[in-house]
Write a protein that holds these residues in place. Structure first.
Motif, PDB file in Angstrom:
ATOM      1  N   VAL A 180       5.697 -27.232 -31.736  1.00 43.02           N
ATOM      2  CA  VAL A 180       5.438 -25.791 -31.745  1.00 43.02           C
ATOM      3  C   VAL A 180       4.004 -25.513 -31.297  1.00 43.02           C
ATOM      4  O   VAL A 180       3.762 -24.596 -30.489  1.00 43.02           O
ATOM      5  CB  VAL A 180       5.735 -25.176 -33.130  1.00 43.02           C
ATOM      6  N   ALA A 181       3.052 -26.306 -31.763  1.00 45.66           N
ATOM      7  CA  ALA A 181       1.656 -26.120 -31.340  1.00 45.66           C
ATOM      8  C   ALA A 181       1.513 -26.346 -29.832  1.00 45.66           C
ATOM      9  O   ALA A 181       0.811 -25.589 -29.146  1.00 45.66           O
ATOM     10  CB  ALA A 181       0.737 -27.055 -32.121  1.00 45.66           C
ATOM     11  N   LEU A 182       2.183 -27.351 -29.306  1.00 43.18           N
ATOM     12  CA  LEU A 182       2.137 -27.608 -27.867  1.00 43.18           C
ATOM     13  C   LEU A 182       2.801 -26.485 -27.077  1.00 43.18           C
ATOM     14  O   LEU A 182       2.312 -26.077 -26.017  1.00 43.18           O
ATOM     15  CB  LEU A 182       2.785 -28.949 -27.539  1.00 43.18           C
ATOM     16  N   LEU A 183       3.909 -25.963 -27.582  1.00 44.38           N
ATOM     17  CA  LEU A 183       4.575 -24.851 -26.913  1.00 44.38           C
ATOM     18  C   LEU A 183       3.700 -23.601 -26.934  1.00 44.38           C
ATOM     19  O   LEU A 183       3.675 -22.838 -25.950  1.00 44.38           O
ATOM     20  CB  LEU A 183       5.941 -24.569 -27.540  1.00 44.38           C
ATOM     21  N   ALA A 184       2.968 -23.388 -28.015  1.00 45.87           N
ATOM     22  CA  ALA A 184       2.035 -22.257 -28.075  1.00 45.87           C
ATOM     23  C   ALA A 184       0.958 -22.417 -27.011  1.00 45.87           C
ATOM     24  O   ALA A 184       0.589 -21.450 -26.328  1.00 45.87           O
ATOM     25  CB  ALA A 184       1.415 -22.140 -29.461  1.00 45.87           C
ATOM     26  N   ASP A 185       0.451 -23.635 -26.841  1.00 40.53           N
ATOM     27  CA  ASP A 185      -0.538 -23.895 -25.782  1.00 40.53           C
ATOM     28  C   ASP A 185       0.079 -23.645 -24.409  1.00 40.53           C
ATOM     29  O   ASP A 185      -0.547 -23.049 -23.529  1.00 40.53           O
ATOM     30  CB  ASP A 185      -1.060 -25.329 -25.856  1.00 40.53           C
ATOM     31  N   ARG A 186       1.312 -24.100 -24.211  1.00 41.66           N
ATOM     32  CA  ARG A 186       1.986 -23.900 -22.924  1.00 41.66           C
ATOM     33  C   ARG A 186       2.138 -22.412 -22.629  1.00 41.66           C
ATOM     34  O   ARG A 186       1.885 -21.952 -21.519  1.00 41.66           O
ATOM     35  CB  ARG A 186       3.358 -24.588 -22.945  1.00 41.66           C
ATOM     36  N   LEU A 187       2.523 -21.638 -23.648  1.00 44.21           N
ATOM     37  CA  LEU A 187       2.698 -20.202 -23.472  1.00 44.21           C
ATOM     38  C   LEU A 187       1.368 -19.522 -23.158  1.00 44.21           C
ATOM     39  O   LEU A 187       1.322 -18.557 -22.388  1.00 44.21           O
ATOM     40  CB  LEU A 187       3.343 -19.603 -24.729  1.00 44.21           C
ATOM     41  N   HIS A 188       0.280 -20.019 -23.722  1.00 45.32           N
ATOM     42  CA  HIS A 188      -1.048 -19.493 -23.395  1.00 45.32           C
ATOM     43  C   HIS A 188      -1.290 -19.610 -21.886  1.00 45.32           C
ATOM     44  O   HIS A 188      -1.756 -18.661 -21.245  1.00 45.32           O
ATOM     45  CB  HIS A 188      -2.137 -20.250 -24.158  1.00 45.32           C
ATOM     46  N   PHE A 189      -0.972 -20.775 -21.328  1.00 39.75           N
ATOM     47  CA  PHE A 189      -1.206 -20.986 -19.900  1.00 39.75           C
ATOM     48  C   PHE A 189      -0.232 -20.201 -19.025  1.00 39.75           C
ATOM     49  O   PHE A 189      -0.579 -19.815 -17.899  1.00 39.75           O
ATOM     50  CB  PHE A 189      -1.227 -22.478 -19.565  1.00 39.75           C
ATOM     51  N   ILE A 190       0.942 -19.903 -19.548  1.00 43.73           N
ATOM     52  CA  ILE A 190       1.854 -18.994 -18.848  1.00 43.73           C
ATOM     53  C   ILE A 190       1.192 -17.618 -18.747  1.00 43.73           C
ATOM     54  O   ILE A 190       1.235 -16.958 -17.705  1.00 43.73           O
ATOM     55  CB  ILE A 190       3.219 -18.913 -19.560  1.00 43.73           C
ATOM     56  N   ALA A 195       0.024 -15.362 -15.454  1.00 44.69           N
ATOM     57  CA  ALA A 195       0.313 -13.937 -15.263  1.00 44.69           C
ATOM     58  C   ALA A 195      -0.960 -13.160 -14.950  1.00 44.69           C
ATOM     59  O   ALA A 195      -0.942 -12.235 -14.125  1.00 44.69           O
ATOM     60  CB  ALA A 195       0.986 -13.369 -16.505  1.00 44.69           C
ATOM     61  N   ARG A 196      -2.043 -13.540 -15.567  1.00 50.14           N
ATOM     62  CA  ARG A 196      -3.320 -12.870 -15.331  1.00 50.14           C
ATOM     63  C   ARG A 196      -3.854 -13.175 -13.935  1.00 50.14           C
ATOM     64  O   ARG A 196      -4.370 -12.301 -13.245  1.00 50.14           O
ATOM     65  CB  ARG A 196      -4.342 -13.300 -16.392  1.00 50.14           C
ATOM     66  N   ILE A 197      -3.685 -14.408 -13.495  1.00 50.45           N
ATOM     67  CA  ILE A 197      -4.275 -14.856 -12.237  1.00 50.45           C
ATOM     68  C   ILE A 197      -3.458 -14.450 -11.020  1.00 50.45           C
ATOM     69  O   ILE A 197      -4.021 -14.106  -9.968  1.00 50.45           O
ATOM     70  CB  ILE A 197      -4.477 -16.383 -12.282  1.00 50.45           C
ATOM     71  N   LYS A 198      -2.153 -14.462 -11.122  1.00 50.75           N
ATOM     72  CA  LYS A 198      -1.307 -14.159  -9.959  1.00 50.75           C
ATOM     73  C   LYS A 198      -1.517 -12.715  -9.504  1.00 50.75           C
ATOM     74  O   LYS A 198      -1.549 -11.790 -10.309  1.00 50.75           O
ATOM     75  CB  LYS A 198       0.166 -14.417 -10.274  1.00 50.75           C
ATOM     76  N   ALA A 199      -1.638 -12.555  -8.210  1.00 52.20           N
ATOM     77  CA  ALA A 199      -1.922 -11.233  -7.641  1.00 52.20           C
ATOM     78  C   ALA A 199      -0.659 -10.401  -7.423  1.00 52.20           C
ATOM     79  O   ALA A 199      -0.739  -9.190  -7.310  1.00 52.20           O
ATOM     80  CB  ALA A 199      -2.670 -11.390  -6.323  1.00 52.20           C
ATOM     81  N   SER A 200       0.494 -11.060  -7.384  1.00 53.36           N
ATOM     82  CA  SER A 200       1.735 -10.359  -7.057  1.00 53.36           C
ATOM     83  C   SER A 200       2.831 -10.729  -8.049  1.00 53.36           C
ATOM     84  O   SER A 200       2.971 -11.895  -8.424  1.00 53.36           O
ATOM     85  CB  SER A 200       2.173 -10.756  -5.645  1.00 53.36           C
ATOM     86  N   GLU A 231       6.283 -14.547 -18.610  1.00 53.01           N
ATOM     87  CA  GLU A 231       5.265 -14.284 -17.595  1.00 53.01           C
ATOM     88  C   GLU A 231       5.488 -12.936 -16.918  1.00 53.01           C
ATOM     89  O   GLU A 231       4.526 -12.204 -16.653  1.00 53.01           O
ATOM     90  CB  GLU A 231       5.236 -15.406 -16.563  1.00 53.01           C
ATOM     91  N   PHE A 232       6.740 -12.584 -16.632  1.00 51.28           N
ATOM     92  CA  PHE A 232       7.017 -11.264 -16.065  1.00 51.28           C
ATOM     93  C   PHE A 232       6.513 -10.171 -17.013  1.00 51.28           C
ATOM     94  O   PHE A 232       5.873  -9.208 -16.587  1.00 51.28           O
ATOM     95  CB  PHE A 232       8.513 -11.066 -15.800  1.00 51.28           C
ATOM     96  N   GLY A 233       6.802 -10.312 -18.300  1.00 50.88           N
ATOM     97  CA  GLY A 233       6.348  -9.327 -19.279  1.00 50.88           C
ATOM     98  C   GLY A 233       4.831  -9.229 -19.326  1.00 50.88           C
ATOM     99  O   GLY A 233       4.266  -8.129 -19.366  1.00 50.88           O
ATOM    100  N   GLU A 234       4.180 -10.387 -19.330  1.00 45.72           N
ATOM    101  CA  GLU A 234       2.715 -10.403 -19.347  1.00 45.72           C
ATOM    102  C   GLU A 234       2.144  -9.836 -18.052  1.00 45.72           C
ATOM    103  O   GLU A 234       1.171  -9.082 -18.085  1.00 45.72           O
ATOM    104  CB  GLU A 234       2.196 -11.825 -19.571  1.00 45.72           C
ATOM    105  N   PHE A 235       2.737 -10.177 -16.923  1.00 42.07           N
ATOM    106  CA  PHE A 235       2.267  -9.649 -15.645  1.00 42.07           C
ATOM    107  C   PHE A 235       2.337  -8.124 -15.664  1.00 42.07           C
ATOM    108  O   PHE A 235       1.377  -7.452 -15.298  1.00 42.07           O
ATOM    109  CB  PHE A 235       3.077 -10.223 -14.472  1.00 42.07           C
ATOM    110  N   ASP A 236       3.469  -7.601 -16.087  1.00 42.70           N
ATOM    111  CA  ASP A 236       3.643  -6.143 -16.125  1.00 42.70           C
ATOM    112  C   ASP A 236       2.643  -5.496 -17.065  1.00 42.70           C
ATOM    113  O   ASP A 236       2.082  -4.443 -16.761  1.00 42.70           O
ATOM    114  CB  ASP A 236       5.069  -5.785 -16.532  1.00 42.70           C
ATOM    115  N   ARG A 237       2.393  -6.119 -18.193  1.00 44.04           N
ATOM    116  CA  ARG A 237       1.438  -5.579 -19.165  1.00 44.04           C
ATOM    117  C   ARG A 237       0.010  -5.588 -18.609  1.00 44.04           C
ATOM    118  O   ARG A 237      -0.731  -4.622 -18.770  1.00 44.04           O
ATOM    119  CB  ARG A 237       1.512  -6.391 -20.461  1.00 44.04           C
TER     120      ARG A 237
END
Length: 100
Positions: free
Chosen positions: A26-36, A40-45, A91-97
């Motif tokens: 679960v801790a590793l998945l939380a880290d993975r989700l952080h990078f997702i 989302a923050r970095i992608k321009a499109s 990531e789609f949700g985060e991108f939209d947000r």
């Protein structure tokens, strides 16, 4: 054999080991989700969120890692395909947000 893998005395030992592993997973998945979220923050499109070649690259790497760990890659692949799909949805949700 993996140094973490041990012979358990009873079901209590088995459950203790599984519970400890689940906490780590679960801790590793939380880290993975952080990078997702970082992706989302970095992608321009928004069109860049789903990247099929990257999906297949992740699956190939996970299958190889499973084999190297002595695990059947057919066991891990569907788990990872679900994880990747859920990650893409997140990531789609985060991108939209982030890119309102």
């Amino acid at each position: 054999m993996n140094a973490r893998r041990k012979t358990c005395r009873d079901m209590s030992d088995v459950r203790t080991e599984i519970d400890a592993l689940d906490r780590e997973i679960v801790a590793l998945l939380a880290d993975r989700l952080h990078f997702i979220g970082e992706a989302a923050r970095i992608k321009a499109s928004r069109d860049a969120v789903r990247d099929e070649p990257r999906v297949e690259d992740v699956i190939a790497k996970v299958r190889a890692a499973a084999s190297a760990a002595g695990m059947n890659p057919d066991f891990i692949e569907p788990i990872y395909r679900d994880l990747v799909e859920r990650s893409i949805a997140h990531e789609f949700g985060e991108f939209d947000r982030l890119h309102k």
